[in-house]
Scaffold this motif. Structure first.
Motif, PDB file in Angstrom:
ATOM      1  N   TRP A 165       0.584  -1.363   0.334  1.00 13.29           N
ATOM      2  CA  TRP A 165      -0.009  -0.008  -0.129  1.00 13.29           C
ATOM      3  C   TRP A 165       0.407   1.729   0.317  1.00 13.29           C
ATOM      4  O   TRP A 165       1.989   1.010   0.251  1.00 13.29           O
ATOM      5  CB  TRP A 165      -1.011   0.110   0.930  1.00 13.29           C
ATOM      6  N   ARG A 166       0.282   2.359  -0.458  1.00 12.04           N
ATOM      7  CA  ARG A 166       1.280   3.407  -0.695  1.00 12.04           C
ATOM      8  C   ARG A 166       1.114   4.182   0.761  1.00 12.04           C
ATOM      9  O   ARG A 166       0.554   5.761   1.176  1.00 12.04           O
ATOM     10  CB  ARG A 166       0.432   4.104  -1.346  1.00 12.04           C
ATOM     11  N   ILE A 167       1.982   3.146   1.682  1.00  9.63           N
ATOM     12  CA  ILE A 167       1.910   4.336   3.048  1.00  9.63           C
ATOM     13  C   ILE A 167       3.389   4.196   3.783  1.00  9.63           C
ATOM     14  O   ILE A 167       4.559   3.102   2.778  1.00  9.63           O
ATOM     15  CB  ILE A 167       1.067   3.223   3.661  1.00  9.63           C
ATOM     16  N   SER A 168       4.272   4.863   5.028  1.00 11.91           N
ATOM     17  CA  SER A 168       5.643   4.743   5.002  1.00 11.91           C
ATOM     18  C   SER A 168       4.940   3.069   6.365  1.00 11.91           C
ATOM     19  O   SER A 168       4.011   3.532   6.911  1.00 11.91           O
ATOM     20  CB  SER A 168       5.498   5.731   5.858  1.00 11.91           C
ATOM     21  N   VAL A 169       5.693   2.151   6.347  1.00 10.90           N
ATOM     22  CA  VAL A 169       5.599   1.455   7.192  1.00 10.90           C
ATOM     23  C   VAL A 169       5.762   1.941   7.723  1.00 10.90           C
ATOM     24  O   VAL A 169       5.467   1.589   9.232  1.00 10.90           O
ATOM     25  CB  VAL A 169       6.083  -0.459   6.412  1.00 10.90           C
ATOM     26  N   PRO A 170       7.541   2.344   8.737  1.00 14.45           N
ATOM     27  CA  PRO A 170       7.212   2.630   9.469  1.00 14.45           C
ATOM     28  C   PRO A 170       6.549   3.419  10.442  1.00 14.45           C
ATOM     29  O   PRO A 170       6.240   3.899  12.124  1.00 14.45           O
ATOM     30  CB  PRO A 170       8.725   3.489   9.697  1.00 14.45           C
ATOM     31  N   ALA A 171       5.959   4.051   9.372  1.00 14.11           N
ATOM     32  CA  ALA A 171       4.809   5.265  10.252  1.00 14.11           C
ATOM     33  C   ALA A 171       3.592   4.462  10.830  1.00 14.11           C
ATOM     34  O   ALA A 171       3.111   4.441  11.993  1.00 14.11           O
ATOM     35  CB  ALA A 171       4.240   6.053   9.421  1.00 14.11           C
ATOM     36  N   VAL A 172       3.558   3.609  10.374  1.00  9.99           N
ATOM     37  CA  VAL A 172       1.876   2.885  10.484  1.00  9.99           C
ATOM     38  C   VAL A 172       2.210   1.958  12.163  1.00  9.99           C
ATOM     39  O   VAL A 172       1.479   1.725  12.701  1.00  9.99           O
ATOM     40  CB  VAL A 172       1.548   2.233   9.331  1.00  9.99           C
ATOM     41  N   MET A 173       3.411   1.655  11.702  1.00 11.24           N
ATOM     42  CA  MET A 173       4.338   0.455  13.336  1.00 11.24           C
ATOM     43  C   MET A 173       4.062   1.259  14.658  1.00 11.24           C
ATOM     44  O   MET A 173       3.726   1.550  15.394  1.00 11.24           O
ATOM     45  CB  MET A 173       5.545   0.147  12.696  1.00 11.24           C
ATOM     46  N   SER A 174       4.259   2.905  14.290  1.00 14.15           N
ATOM     47  CA  SER A 174       4.205   4.308  15.336  1.00 14.15           C
ATOM     48  C   SER A 174       2.537   3.932  15.429  1.00 14.15           C
ATOM     49  O   SER A 174       2.619   4.252  16.512  1.00 14.15           O
ATOM     50  CB  SER A 174       4.425   5.000  15.186  1.00 14.15           C
ATOM     51  N   TYR A 175       1.861   3.934  14.601  1.00 14.39           N
ATOM     52  CA  TYR A 175       0.432   3.917  14.743  1.00 14.39           C
ATOM     53  C   TYR A 175      -0.582   3.537  15.940  1.00 14.39           C
ATOM     54  O   TYR A 175      -1.282   3.684  16.461  1.00 14.39           O
ATOM     55  CB  TYR A 175      -0.246   5.096  13.834  1.00 14.39           C
ATOM     56  N   TRP A 176       0.486   2.042  15.254  1.00  7.42           N
ATOM     57  CA  TRP A 176      -0.172   1.332  16.091  1.00  7.42           C
ATOM     58  C   TRP A 176      -0.445   1.416  17.709  1.00  7.42           C
ATOM     59  O   TRP A 176      -0.787   0.839  18.251  1.00  7.42           O
ATOM     60  CB  TRP A 176       0.219  -0.374  15.371  1.00  7.42           C
ATOM     61  N   SER A 177       0.841   2.186  18.111  1.00  6.27           N
ATOM     62  CA  SER A 177       0.749   2.525  19.362  1.00  6.27           C
ATOM     63  C   SER A 177      -0.170   3.069  19.992  1.00  6.27           C
ATOM     64  O   SER A 177      -0.466   3.352  21.176  1.00  6.27           O
ATOM     65  CB  SER A 177       2.986   2.372  19.375  1.00  6.27           C
ATOM     66  N   GLU A 178       0.471   4.441  19.106  1.00  8.32           N
ATOM     67  CA  GLU A 178      -0.957   5.416  19.226  1.00  8.32           C
ATOM     68  C   GLU A 178      -1.915   5.126  19.693  1.00  8.32           C
ATOM     69  O   GLU A 178      -3.162   5.593  20.743  1.00  8.32           O
ATOM     70  CB  GLU A 178      -0.751   6.242  17.651  1.00  8.32           C
ATOM     71  N   LEU A 179      -2.766   3.445  18.676  1.00 15.23           N
ATOM     72  CA  LEU A 179      -4.090   3.419  19.177  1.00 15.23           C
ATOM     73  C   LEU A 179      -4.240   3.118  20.659  1.00 15.23           C
ATOM     74  O   LEU A 179      -5.550   3.020  20.682  1.00 15.23           O
ATOM     75  CB  LEU A 179      -4.352   2.554  18.183  1.00 15.23           C
ATOM     76  N   ALA A 180      -3.209   3.033  21.769  1.00 18.29           N
ATOM     77  CA  ALA A 180      -3.505   2.234  22.424  1.00 18.29           C
ATOM     78  C   ALA A 180      -3.102   2.832  23.699  1.00 18.29           C
ATOM     79  O   ALA A 180      -3.769   2.396  24.884  1.00 18.29           O
ATOM     80  CB  ALA A 180      -2.013   0.940  23.315  1.00 18.29           C
ATOM     81  N   ARG A 181      -3.084   4.249  23.242  1.00 17.65           N
ATOM     82  CA  ARG A 181      -3.234   5.900  24.493  1.00 17.65           C
ATOM     83  C   ARG A 181      -4.240   5.910  24.536  1.00 17.65           C
ATOM     84  O   ARG A 181      -5.441   5.616  23.602  1.00 17.65           O
ATOM     85  CB  ARG A 181      -2.738   6.772  23.106  1.00 17.65           C
ATOM     86  N   PRO A 182      -4.875   6.100  26.093  1.00 18.38           N
ATOM     87  CA  PRO A 182      -6.504   6.511  26.002  1.00 18.38           C
ATOM     88  C   PRO A 182      -6.695   7.528  25.429  1.00 18.38           C
ATOM     89  O   PRO A 182      -6.483   8.644  24.616  1.00 18.38           O
ATOM     90  CB  PRO A 182      -6.136   7.030  27.932  1.00 18.38           C
ATOM     91  N   ALA A 183      -8.891   7.566  25.678  1.00 14.25           N
ATOM     92  CA  ALA A 183      -9.092   8.457  24.425  1.00 14.25           C
ATOM     93  C   ALA A 183      -9.491   9.933  24.868  1.00 14.25           C
ATOM     94  O   ALA A 183      -9.018   9.549  26.526  1.00 14.25           O
ATOM     95  CB  ALA A 183     -10.506   7.724  24.233  1.00 14.25           C
ATOM     96  N   LEU A 184      -8.982  11.001  24.278  1.00 18.30           N
ATOM     97  CA  LEU A 184      -9.384  11.691  25.288  1.00 18.30           C
ATOM     98  C   LEU A 184     -10.548  12.285  24.833  1.00 18.30           C
ATOM     99  O   LEU A 184     -10.810  12.896  23.238  1.00 18.30           O
ATOM    100  CB  LEU A 184      -8.237  13.515  24.138  1.00 18.30           C
ATOM    101  N   LEU A 185     -11.185  12.717  25.526  1.00 17.45           N
ATOM    102  CA  LEU A 185     -12.697  12.910  24.684  1.00 17.45           C
ATOM    103  C   LEU A 185     -12.892  14.709  24.749  1.00 17.45           C
ATOM    104  O   LEU A 185     -11.914  15.005  25.810  1.00 17.45           O
ATOM    105  CB  LEU A 185     -13.609  12.605  25.977  1.00 17.45           C
TER     106      LEU A 185
END
Length: 262
Positions: A177-197
């Motif tokens: 896919w037309r994506i930066s794999v290193p960026a997406v790897m970082s974003y998987w971690s970001e998804l574990a951040r608590p939700a900011l309401l």
């Protein structure tokens, strides 16, 4: 905003100030919103590729906060006053943070099966799998992965368009896919951040009932309901995770309700 973080923006609808910001999910691109936009022909829509995706900057840092800064700069330049924001999956995490950080820019939120506050071990498992196999030997395997996953109920013609626009031949001869794999790897971690309401931003959450395991948990729903009261609405769609692809007309109707509520 990091000056290196230049966003490529897909625009739909008439010329003029942006009336709706549309934020795609992880590994996606802004062009996916064209199918929703077809049902909102009178609305000027900005649908950027997120950092590390599509034709936008792939420069680090790769974080929710970096995307919030880039989207805020986009709205400051292209919109007149606050606008509704529709966001899918990881885009929902970014939209929630944008509304919390810059409520002056966000009139309302429409969150399509948002992904935020997810289990850290689950994200580690997904990231490890992607690291082990980030690309495909051919386009057929790339297509099969989507057909048998979150895209299972998306019209095959829309999947054809996705492969034509977003799947590229890599220097190795394989496909990705037309994506930066290193960026997406970082974003998987970001998804574990608590939700900011958000503080008071009217928010509609569309939950895809076929997503398994689910991205939307009761803690997020309860938190939004407690924080927003009558400004929160939960709607269930009988579809898999790719809500804007599987149910574009229905998603557009939910967005329209926010656009006309004043």
């Amino acid at each position: 905003m990091n000056p290196e973080h230049r966003l490529h923006v897909h625009r739909y609808g008439p010329d003029g100030p942006v009336g709706l910001l549309a934020v795609h999910g992880l590994t996606g691109h802004g062009g996916r919103w064209r199918f929703v936009a077809e049902h909102l022909p009178d609305v000027t829509i900005a649908a950027p590729d997120l950092i590390g995706h599509g034709h936008s900057s792939w420069a680090a840092p790769w974080s929710i906060d970096a995307n919030v800064a880039a989207l805020a700069a986009l709205l400051e330049e292209a919109a007149v006053g606050p606008v509704p924001v529709v966001a899918h999956s990881f885009g929902g995490a970014i939209a929630l943070h944008l509304a919390a950080a810059r409520p002056d820019l966000v009139d309302a939120l429409v969150l399509l099966d948002p992904a935020i506050g997810l289990d850290g071990q689950w994200m580690a498992t997904i990231a490890a799998a992607m690291l082990a196999s980030p690309d495909y030997p051919d386009a057929a395997q790339a297509r099969a992965e989507k057909e048998h996953g979150a895209w299972s109920d998306v019209d095959p013609g829309l999947l054809d368009i996705e492969l034509d626009e977003h799947l590229v031949t890599l220097p190795s001869g394989r496909f990705g896919w037309r994506i930066s794999v290193p960026a997406v790897m970082s974003y998987w971690s970001e998804l574990a951040r608590p939700a900011l309401l958000p503080g008071s931003t009217p928010t509609t959450l569309v939950r895809a009932t076929r997503t398994s395991p689910p991205y939307v948990d009761e803690a997020l729903i309860d938190g939004l309901r407690a924080k927003l009261g009558p400004n929160f609405q939960l709607i269930d769609f009988d579809c898999n995770h790719m809500v804007d692809q599987a149910r574009p007309a229905e998603a557009a109707a939910v967005i329209r309700a926010q656009l006309v509520r004043h």
